[in-house]
Each structure stands twice: as structure tokens, then as C-alpha cells.
Design an enzyme around this catalytic site. Structure first.
Site, PDB file in Angstrom:
ATOM      1  NE  ARG A  59       1.873  -1.710  -1.611  1.00  0.00           N
ATOM      2  CZ  ARG A  59       1.075  -2.331  -2.480  1.00  0.00           C
ATOM      3  NH1 ARG A  59       1.150  -3.643  -2.698  1.00  0.00           N
ATOM      4  NH2 ARG A  59       0.181  -1.653  -3.167  1.00  0.00           N
ATOM      5  CB  ALA A  61      -6.897  -0.143   0.379  1.00  0.00           C
ATOM      6  NE  ARG A 103       0.436   3.027   4.962  1.00  0.00           N
ATOM      7  CZ  ARG A 103       0.586   2.744   3.657  1.00  0.00           C
ATOM      8  NH1 ARG A 103       0.382   1.525   3.216  1.00  0.00           N
ATOM      9  NH2 ARG A 103       0.922   3.693   2.805  1.00  0.00           N
ATOM     10  CG  ASP A 252      -5.209   3.647  -0.612  1.00  0.00           C
ATOM     11  OD1 ASP A 252      -4.795   3.868  -1.766  1.00  0.00           O
ATOM     12  OD2 ASP A 252      -4.718   2.796   0.150  1.00  0.00           O
ATOM     13  CG  ASN A 262      -4.973   4.825  -5.867  1.00  0.00           C
ATOM     14  OD1 ASN A 262      -4.998   3.876  -5.093  1.00  0.00           O
ATOM     15  ND2 ASN A 262      -4.359   4.753  -7.036  1.00  0.00           N
ATOM     16  CE  LYS A 263       1.242   4.718  -2.757  1.00  0.00           C
ATOM     17  NZ  LYS A 263       1.656   5.119  -1.376  1.00  0.00           N
TER      18      LYS A 263
HETATM   19  O1  MRU Z   1       1.210   2.833   0.136  1.00  0.00           O
HETATM   20  P1  MRU Z   1       0.549   1.645  -0.471  1.00  0.00           P
HETATM   21  O2  MRU Z   1       1.475   0.804  -1.290  1.00  0.00           O
HETATM   22  O3  MRU Z   1      -0.224   0.828   0.549  1.00  0.00           O
HETATM   23  O4  MRU Z   1      -0.526   2.265  -1.464  1.00  0.00           O
HETATM   24  C1  MRU Z   1      -1.379   1.397  -2.156  1.00  0.00           C
HETATM   25  C2  MRU Z   1      -2.271   2.086  -3.124  1.00  0.00           C
HETATM   26  O5  MRU Z   1      -2.337   3.286  -3.228  1.00  0.00           O
HETATM   27  C3  MRU Z   1      -3.182   1.192  -3.931  1.00  0.00           C
HETATM   28  O6  MRU Z   1      -3.406   1.712  -5.204  1.00  0.00           O
HETATM   29  C4  MRU Z   1      -4.527   1.074  -3.205  1.00  0.00           C
HETATM   30  O7  MRU Z   1      -4.339   0.694  -1.869  1.00  0.00           O
HETATM   31  C5  MRU Z   1      -5.435   0.119  -3.855  1.00  0.00           C
HETATM   32  S1  MRU Z   1      -4.871  -1.541  -3.631  1.00  0.00           S
HETATM   33  C6  MRU Z   1      -5.973  -2.602  -4.316  1.00  0.00           C
END
Ligand code: MRU
Length: 364
Positions: A59, A61, A103, A252, A262-263
Site C-alpha cells: 500500500r 501511492a 485501486r 495519492d 491523501n488518506k
Molecule cells: O490506503 P493507503 O494505506 O494506501 O493510503 C496511503 C496514503 O494515503 C499515503 O499517505 C499516500 O499514499 C502517500 S504514501 C507515500
């Protein structure tokens, strides 16, 4: 101890499969098991990679960008193909589309898939399918190396923004575990910690999957960076108490106008940081920028199963579970990329800035 002692999130190479046959494999850390167990598993098919991406075994990005490219290389190296170039190219397009849609939110996934598919497509058009697997393998290995170099550059660029002794807050996991190695937001933190610019990191728990408490706090602790975990709804209080000097998160997908996915939870953090006059930075490689989307409303948001939020035996509440939210560019004080830091500037047309301006940033 130290960031260099962290395990690599993704590695490629020839490995024996369950039947003892030597095949091209992609080894990943199964992140669902962390922090209790750091188990490395090896995948040999593109279908297995799609499943690993969807179940959050791998997981983040940048990591899913390279994993998606790896899925195509596994398909090219390990699976039987039609040797007619047209039929091969049609099958490649089908597999690439399937992997890219595993995704929807992180643009890095389709970016990685496109990079390797384009390299294979060019090789097949020039010389037929014979060398396609070798081309694919060389391409993913290059992407993996480039990811680490990119993160180290992000770290160096971002560290300069932080005054000595800073305390920073981060959300989700934008660390080594979310990349091939080193991390984006945590890349900045590792570089700044080494320089004495960071003394403490506050990690949002990151409901509902817990990337902050399970992954970021674990990773920082392994690397020897002092950190504290708080629930997501405690971040504003930490700010109010004067304990946070900067917020640094990953991304993301970043639109042309700077709106950033982002998350989920990042948006409310940015609002709280703005209210408390705390700088809010997004650290991401330029591969996370999607210049084809004008503004955040166009970013596809992934909705995940409600059981991630609430899983009870006798009661099944109706659940709202978007995995990402959009932070408007107006709340972001700087984008830390491998090419440099972009700061929003108010333009004549009223927009904050246009990330196409990135091309004007001289590479380091
Ligand atoms: O659902 P996830 O765990 O893949 O979400 C990840 C995030 O939101 C990260 O903050 C984002 O991908 C940046 S990772 C360098």
C-alpha cells in the site's frame, strides 16, 4: 537502528516458487501483519499483485506504483503468451487496464503500469515478443531504484524547511513502507532528524485501518526516531497546546491546481493546522501529480468495506468509509518534491498556482 536498517518494502529477483520452479518474483512485506510480524511474501502472478494491492498487503501511492509495474513484469516473465505481436499487445493492454484499476485514487498505480507497458510495447513493435520479458524486468528494476533516489531527494529538499528542534505531526503512513525505500513525508522526517531539525514526531492513529499506529509508529521506532501516537481526533488539541511546529503528509494524487488527495483525515488536519497557523506540507514525488485533472473534485475516491470501520457480531451499522479525502490547495503551504519545493503563489486569474510550473523547477 537508523533508517538504513529498515526492511525494503519491495524487491524483485529470480526465486523458487512453491513447486520449486525458478521464476521472476516480487517480494513484499505483508503490511496487514505489521507490527506483530514482519513477513516477506513472494508473488509470481499479476493476479496475486492485484489482490495484494486491494487487501493493503502492499500500500501507499509510490509502492503501489512500482508494484503495479511489477505485476506487468510478472505477467511478461512468467505467463504463457501468444507470440504474435498484435495478439501480445492486445493482451498487454487488457492486463495493464486490469492492474491500473486495482485501486482508483493513487495516480502512481497507472503511472507505473504505463511506464512498463510502454517499454514492452516499444520493444515488441521493434523486435517481436522475444525480449519483452527482459525489457519489463529491466524497467521495473529501474523504477524501484529511481523511487528510492527520488525519496532521498524529497527528504533533502524538505529537511531545509524545518527549523532546528521542530516537532512535526504526520498522518497515515507515507514512510519507507509506502515506497520502495525511505519514504516521502517520513523521508523528510528521516533527513531532518539526522540534521537535528526534528526532535519528535506525532503520528495520527489513522482510523480505520491504523496505518499511523501500526506502520508509521513501528517504522519510526525501528529507525530510532522518537514518536508518540495519538487518535486522529486529538491532533487539534496537540496543536492548541503548542506541541506541533509543522505538519507533513504524503499524497495519492495532486491536481493541476494543487488540490490533493491523501488518506481520509488529512483535510481536517489541514484545517486545524491553518487555524493554528502551523505550516502544512505535502511531500510527494512528481509522479503523484496528475496534470490531466484541473481540481480535486475530479479525483476518483475509493470507498472501502464498512467492516473496516465497524465489525460487530450482532450489529451491522450503516457505515461511510471513503479511504481518501481532498485537501484544497489553499490549505497547503508547500509541495516537497524530488525536484524542489513548490510554494503556492497567487496568480492573476485568482488561482493559487498551477503545478505545470513544476517543469520550471531545475532538477537537483
Ligand atoms: O490506503 P493507503 O494505506 O494506501 O493510503 C496511503 C496514503 O494515503 C499515503 O499517505 C499516500 O499514499 C502517500 S504514501 C507515500
Amino acid at each position: 537502528m537508523g533508517v538504513e536498517s529498515l526492511p525494503r518494502t519491495l524487491e524483485f529477483g529470480w526465486r523458487e516458487d512453491a513447486e520449486g520452479v525458478e521464476r521472476f518474483g516480487m517480494s513484499i512485506i505483508d503490511q496487514r501483519l505489521l507490527p506483530d510480524e514482519c513477513r516477506i511474501v513472494t508473488l509470481f502472478t499479476y493476479e496475486a499483485v492485484i489482490e495484494a494491492i486491494q487487501t493493503l498487503e502492499v500500500r501507499g501511492a509510490p509502492a503501489i506504483g512500482v508494484a503495479g509495474a511489477g505485476a506487468i513484469a510478472l505477467w511478461a516473465a512468467n505467463q504463457a503468451h501468444d507470440v504474435q505481436p498484435e495478439a501480445y499487445a492486445a493482451e498487454l493492454r487488457r492486463v495493464a487496464a486490469e492492474v491500473s484499476s486495482a485501486r482508483p485514487t493513487a495516480v502512481n498505480l497507472s503511472w507505473g503500469v504505463k511506464r512498463v507497458a510502454r517499454a514492452i510495447g516499444a520493444a515488441v513493435a521493434a523486435d517481436g515478443v522475444d525480449d519483452a520479458a527482459d525489457v519489463a524486468i529491466a524497467c521495473v528494476q529501474e523504477l524501484a531504484e529511481a523511487d528510492e533516489a527520488c525519496n532521498r531527494a524529497i527528504g533533502a529538499n524538505g529537511a531545509r524547511l524545518l527549523p532546528e528542534g521542530s516537532r512535526v505531526l504526520t498522518h497515515c503512513n507515507a514512510g519507507s513502507l509506502a515506497t520502495v525505500f525511505y519514504g516521502t513525508a517520513l523521508g523528510v522526517i528521516y533527513a531532518a532528524y539526522e540534521q537535528g531539525r526534528i526532535v519528535h514526531v506525532y503520528c495520527d492513529e489513522t482510523r480505520p485501518v491504523g496505518q499511523g499506529v501500526r506502520l508509521t509508529a513501528w517504522e519510526l521506532t525501528q529507525a530510532g526516531v522518537p514518536c508518540t501516537v495519538q487518535c486522529d481526533d486529538m491532533a487539534a488539541m496537540l496543536m492548541k497546546q503548542g506541541l506541533v511546529d509543522a505538519v507533513i503528509v504524503g499524497a495519492d494524487r495532486i491536481c493541476a491546481n494543487g488540490d490533493t488527495a491523501n488518506k481520509v483525515g488529512t483535510y481536517q488536519l489541514a484545517i486545524a493546522a491553518d487555524y493554528h497557523r502551523i505550516p502544512f506540507y505535502v511531500a510527494a514525488p512528481t509522479s503523484t501529480i496528475d496534470p490531466t485533472l484541473a481540481a480535486g473534485g475530479q479525483i476518483p475516491i475509493e470507498f472501502r468495506d464498512g467492516t473496516e470501520v465497524a465489525a460487530f457480531e450482532e450489529f451491522e451499522p450503516h457505515v461511510y468509509n471513503p479511504a481518501f479525502d481532498i485537501t484544497p490547495a489553499s490549505l497547503i503551504n508547500g509541495f516537497i518534491t524530488e525536484k524542489g519545493v513548490i510554494r503556492p503563489v497567487l496568480r492573476e486569474d485568482g488561482s493559487l498556482f498551477d503545478l505545470h510550473d513544476l517543469s520550471r523547477i531545475a532538477p537537483l
